[in-house]
Motif scaffolding. Sequence first.
Motif: not given
Length: 348
Positions: A248-270
């Motif tokens: 439930h966590t993703v990293e967004v390099p261009d924005w310089g931050l990590r986001l908590e998300v509600a949906q389960p995150v798949g391994e193939d997230l783009k």
Amino acid sequence: MSLIVDIRRDLGKFRLDVSFEAENGVTCLLGASGCGKSMTLRCIAGIEKPDEGHIELDGVVLYDSEKHVDLPPQQRKVGYLFQNYALFPNMTVRQNILCGLCREKDWGVKETRLREMLGLMQLEGLENHKPHQLSGGQQQRVALARILVSDPRLLLLDEPFSALDGHLRDALKIELRDLLQRYGREVLMVTHDRTEAYNMSRQIAVMDKGRILTQKPTKALFADPGSVPAAVLTGCKNIAGARRIDGHTVEVPDWGLRLEVAQPVGEDLKAVGIRAHYFNTATSRNRFPVRFVEEMEEPFETIIQFRFEGQAPDSPPIWWRIPKEKRPAQLPPEIGVAPVNVLLLYEI
């Protein structure tokens, strides 16, 4: 009623490779200009021929390359509304509509069907008018009457509002949607306009470079587009590459931050997307310092552009769209977004 389409055709710049099913109401093919939407309609109508594949309508095979079936357009019971309506300019409303019954020999039947269509399309009193004497909406209704008078099993609409001035479109969307609901026929519509797709359809299939990326109920697609092209087509302004950290966590390099998300995150997230109206100042989740860089006023909303504190300098600013009456007098030092409003995108 049901439509099954599974076709391929070489279009030069890309290959049309379309597979989808449609039933029960209005289904929309949503995609950018030149992605193959209109060619798909033309193949279904029999105006163009796929290189290979299968097209079936209510159990009747219209085209099958392996079985060597290719019904001519007049045998497919498919009505096609062209972008410019294709009315005969020297014919009256009555004559244009009767062209849809050219194979009917009984004049009594013709007159009955004509009167039914004039009533359904609210064209009584205009029977002797020619196309140039009609408004854009009236021309559209005449073109529809000419198609529907032959009782097609399927109606194809190719950018039905593109020939109309902007101020007519909203009223005619409602009008056409109500007409189609009353007539009760299966409809396949193509458009590049997300608002038209949202207003008119029960299901949307997103097309990109000749492929169907996803097909979902209309509201479900806007809530979870699933891919970058679908997010863009449904109006998402803020999209950036992302990678999975945990369920439930993703990293967004261009924005310089990590986001908590509600949906389960798949391994193939783009990538992730955040719609411009999803940001707010009240949430304590995914809340980060920002720097405001630009503001643009629209008639009823304000667009504010900002950058996150750790955002990459070469990445585009973030859009925040708010109603004008809700714009804070003092812009806040931090902005947040609820985890449920972070879109997870799995295809670029």
